[in-house]
Design a protein around this motif. Structure first.
Motif, mmCIF file in Angstrom:
data_model
loop_
_atom_site.group_PDB
_atom_site.id
_atom_site.type_symbol
_atom_site.label_atom_id
_atom_site.label_comp_id
_atom_site.label_asym_id
_atom_site.label_seq_id
_atom_site.Cartn_x
_atom_site.Cartn_y
_atom_site.Cartn_z
ATOM 1 N N THR A 130 -3.930 -1.746 3.920
ATOM 2 C CA THR A 130 -4.513 -1.629 5.405
ATOM 3 C C THR A 130 -3.701 -0.837 6.283
ATOM 4 O O THR A 130 -4.104 -0.577 7.736
ATOM 5 N N GLY A 131 -2.732 -0.009 5.942
ATOM 6 C CA GLY A 131 -2.048 0.749 6.896
ATOM 7 C C GLY A 131 -1.382 1.714 5.970
ATOM 8 O O GLY A 131 -1.965 2.103 4.973
ATOM 9 N N PRO A 132 -0.496 2.662 6.348
ATOM 10 C CA PRO A 132 -0.155 3.610 5.515
ATOM 11 C C PRO A 132 0.454 3.378 4.238
ATOM 12 O O PRO A 132 0.960 2.275 3.914
ATOM 13 N N ALA A 133 0.501 4.263 3.052
ATOM 14 C CA ALA A 133 0.650 3.984 1.944
ATOM 15 C C ALA A 133 2.252 3.936 1.410
ATOM 16 O O ALA A 133 2.472 3.778 0.452
ATOM 17 N N SER A 134 2.958 3.828 2.608
ATOM 18 C CA SER A 134 4.525 4.430 2.268
ATOM 19 C C SER A 134 5.080 3.303 1.263
ATOM 20 O O SER A 134 6.121 3.660 0.455
ATOM 21 N N ASN A 135 5.052 1.967 1.630
ATOM 22 C CA ASN A 135 5.615 1.043 0.668
ATOM 23 C C ASN A 135 5.423 1.019 -0.658
ATOM 24 O O ASN A 135 6.430 1.076 -1.604
ATOM 25 N N LEU A 136 4.112 1.347 -1.030
ATOM 26 C CA LEU A 136 3.545 1.689 -2.402
ATOM 27 C C LEU A 136 4.160 3.051 -3.020
ATOM 28 O O LEU A 136 4.742 2.895 -4.317
ATOM 29 N N THR A 137 4.012 3.867 -2.237
ATOM 30 C CA THR A 137 4.471 5.258 -2.796
ATOM 31 C C THR A 137 6.181 5.255 -2.983
ATOM 32 O O THR A 137 6.508 5.753 -3.833
ATOM 33 N N LYS A 138 6.895 4.615 -2.239
ATOM 34 C CA LYS A 138 8.196 4.317 -2.391
ATOM 35 C C LYS A 138 8.353 3.744 -3.903
ATOM 36 O O LYS A 138 9.466 3.924 -4.283
ATOM 37 N N ALA A 139 7.705 2.597 -3.823
ATOM 38 C CA ALA A 139 7.926 1.673 -4.999
ATOM 39 C C ALA A 139 7.625 2.587 -6.299
ATOM 40 O O ALA A 139 8.458 2.400 -7.533
ATOM 41 N N LEU A 140 6.446 3.271 -6.300
ATOM 42 C CA LEU A 140 6.344 4.205 -7.428
ATOM 43 C C LEU A 140 7.336 5.190 -7.708
ATOM 44 O O LEU A 140 7.632 5.651 -8.866
ATOM 45 N N ALA A 141 7.855 5.768 -6.565
ATOM 46 C CA ALA A 141 8.710 6.818 -6.640
ATOM 47 C C ALA A 141 10.189 6.141 -7.535
ATOM 48 O O ALA A 141 10.744 6.684 -8.206
ATOM 49 N N ASP A 142 10.336 4.881 -6.875
ATOM 50 C CA ASP A 142 11.829 4.378 -7.527
ATOM 51 C C ASP A 142 11.612 3.530 -8.853
ATOM 52 O O ASP A 142 12.468 3.653 -9.579
ATOM 53 N N SER A 143 10.385 3.335 -9.301
ATOM 54 C CA SER A 143 10.014 2.561 -10.487
ATOM 55 C C SER A 143 8.765 3.077 -10.892
ATOM 56 O O SER A 143 7.591 2.115 -10.946
ATOM 57 N N ASN A 178 -3.824 6.434 9.240
ATOM 58 C CA ASN A 178 -3.079 5.772 8.421
ATOM 59 C C ASN A 178 -2.496 7.009 7.325
ATOM 60 O O ASN A 178 -1.242 6.805 7.090
ATOM 61 N N ALA A 179 -3.315 7.962 7.297
ATOM 62 C CA ALA A 179 -2.812 8.996 6.276
ATOM 63 C C ALA A 179 -1.937 9.989 7.056
ATOM 64 O O ALA A 179 -1.175 10.483 6.486
ATOM 65 N N TYR A 180 -2.192 10.058 8.401
ATOM 66 C CA TYR A 180 -1.275 10.855 9.225
ATOM 67 C C TYR A 180 -0.096 10.436 9.486
ATOM 68 O O TYR A 180 0.988 11.203 9.665
ATOM 69 N N TRP A 181 0.418 8.982 9.688
ATOM 70 C CA TRP A 181 1.462 8.359 9.963
ATOM 71 C C TRP A 181 2.651 9.106 9.090
ATOM 72 O O TRP A 181 3.684 9.266 9.518
ATOM 73 N N ASP A 182 2.280 8.885 7.768
ATOM 74 C CA ASP A 182 3.204 9.322 6.760
ATOM 75 C C ASP A 182 2.325 10.414 5.631
ATOM 76 O O ASP A 182 1.931 9.901 4.489
ATOM 77 N N PRO A 183 2.398 11.851 6.000
ATOM 78 C CA PRO A 183 1.544 12.572 5.368
ATOM 79 C C PRO A 183 2.068 12.672 3.893
ATOM 80 O O PRO A 183 1.415 12.714 2.862
ATOM 81 N N ASP A 184 3.157 12.763 3.574
ATOM 82 C CA ASP A 184 4.112 12.805 2.300
ATOM 83 C C ASP A 184 3.512 11.534 1.648
ATOM 84 O O ASP A 184 3.039 11.697 0.219
ATOM 85 N N SER A 185 3.676 10.482 2.080
ATOM 86 C CA SER A 185 3.191 9.445 1.159
ATOM 87 C C SER A 185 1.662 9.452 1.115
ATOM 88 O O SER A 185 1.267 8.983 -0.127
ATOM 89 N N THR A 186 0.864 9.975 1.946
ATOM 90 C CA THR A 186 -0.656 10.074 1.549
ATOM 91 C C THR A 186 -0.823 11.345 0.560
ATOM 92 O O THR A 186 -1.420 10.861 -0.559
ATOM 93 N N TYR A 187 -0.102 12.258 0.319
ATOM 94 C CA TYR A 187 -0.092 12.950 -0.666
ATOM 95 C C TYR A 187 0.123 12.453 -1.838
ATOM 96 O O TYR A 187 -0.294 12.697 -3.040
ATOM 97 N N ASP A 188 1.404 11.651 -1.916
ATOM 98 C CA ASP A 188 1.938 11.164 -3.238
ATOM 99 C C ASP A 188 1.051 9.899 -3.719
ATOM 100 O O ASP A 188 0.946 9.871 -4.971
ATOM 101 N N LEU A 189 0.023 9.449 -2.673
ATOM 102 C CA LEU A 189 -0.426 8.179 -3.341
ATOM 103 C C LEU A 189 -1.860 8.872 -4.170
ATOM 104 O O LEU A 189 -2.216 8.447 -5.261
#
Length: 321
Positions: A130-143, A178-189
């Motif tokens: 319900t916020g930016p997707a940054s935690n999940l996309t970082k998790a996917l990038a690392d693993s 939510n998409a604007y806060w971390d647009p790289d994460s949005t793209y990665d998701l």
């Protein structure tokens, strides 16, 4: 009696008023097995989000559920007034009477906690963001292998066929916050092509936090709906309505975990996202399938959703047991 197995859930939120209301709804849902809560320091100050999260878990008797805070920071910070707003939520009497258990707070960052939880899970896990997707996309990038453990991702983000709600001097207004806060994460998701269901502004625009809604909530006259009403009341004057209207963004996304599928419609297509100005965070549907497969909610029965939210909160009321 519930015949369907519970949904194993990781709830990733960013500490706003509607995020905290979403946690109240999740904790009232018999259909959900909440595995843990992760926090993105976006539409909040992290310590306020932690305090309110732990107090709500304690209020509902869920002191076994771990909480982890992320260390990912988007380049486009939410306005300070937005971030300060949720502090009021742990100042209400029902929250002040609850003592949070700080032992539930883990010492590893949220993305690593997500990796560890998914890798040890013996069944598929749904993630509600319900916020930016940054935690999940970082998790996917690392693993990247954790993808196989994910049953579904529900994300409150984007504005597909409607105007966004970002009003900044260097932005064209096409993005949702939510998409604007971390647009790289949005793209990665979007690019990850997960089993992704977006709850964009297209659907949530039908559910403003209005005076008739607040009056309906007050008429229920129960301890938990009164607390929810106090949370929502924080949004009425903090942001002038002529500039910004508060909607039921996150709690609508949360309701998708359990509401009947005949209360909303879903569209599917190939989505694209921008991570550069002037439309950073914009998500749109490609007209030529040159994008990534995803689905999004494009309409909802607002009255049915409100009835579901109120009924579920009342049935799960931990204050009036």
């Amino acid at each position: 009696m519930h015949n369907k197995p519970q949904t194993n859930l990781i709830f990733d939120h960013d500490g706003g008023v509607d995020d905290l209301l979403s946690l109240m709804l999740i904790l009232s849902m018999p259909e959900v097995n909440l595995l843990g809560v992760t926090i993105t320091p976006a539409d909040c100050y992290a310590e306020d989000a932690v305090t309110s999260t732990l107090k709500l878990l304690a209020l509902y008797g869920k002191k076994h559920i771990p909480v982890s805070v992320g260390n990912q920071y988007g380049p486009n910070a939410f306005p300070a007034d937005f971030r300060a707003q949720p502090r009021a939520c742990h100042a209400f009497p029902a929250m002040l009477r609850v003592t949070e258990d700080r032992s539930q707070l883990t010492d590893i960052p949220a993305h690593q906690w997500i990796i560890d939880m998914l890798n040890k899970s013996t069944s598929a896990v749904t993630l509600l963001l319900t916020g930016p997707a940054s935690n999940l996309t970082k998790a996917l990038a690392d693993s990247p292998n954790i993808k196989k453990h994910i049953e579904k991702v529900i994300w409150m983000g984007g504005a597909i066929n409607v105007r966004g709600n970002v009003a900044m001097h260097d932005h064209d207004g096409t993005a949702e916050w939510n998409a604007y806060w971390d647009p790289d994460s949005t793209y990665d998701l979007i690019k990850a092509e997960l089993p992704l269901l977006l709850l964009p502004l297209d659907a949530s625009n039908t559910l403003p936090v209005s005076w008739p809604f607040l009056q309906k909530l007050a008429a229920v006259n129960s301890p938990i709906t009164d607390l929810a009403g106090q949370f929502w009341a924080v949004t009425v004057t903090a942001i002038p309505s002529y500039e910004f209207t508060y909607f039921m963004w996150d709690i609508l996304a949360t309701a998708l975990l359990a509401i009947s599928s005949d209360t909303y419609t879903v569209a599917s297509g190939h989505l694209l996202a921008s991570n550069v100005s002037p439309n950073a965070g914009q998500i749109w549907c490609s007209t030529d399938d040159n994008g990534y497969k995803a689905s999004w909610v494009d309409s909802v029965d607002g009255d049915a959703v409100i009835d579901y939210i109120i009924d579920t909160l009342v049935k799960g009321d931990p204050i009036n047991l």
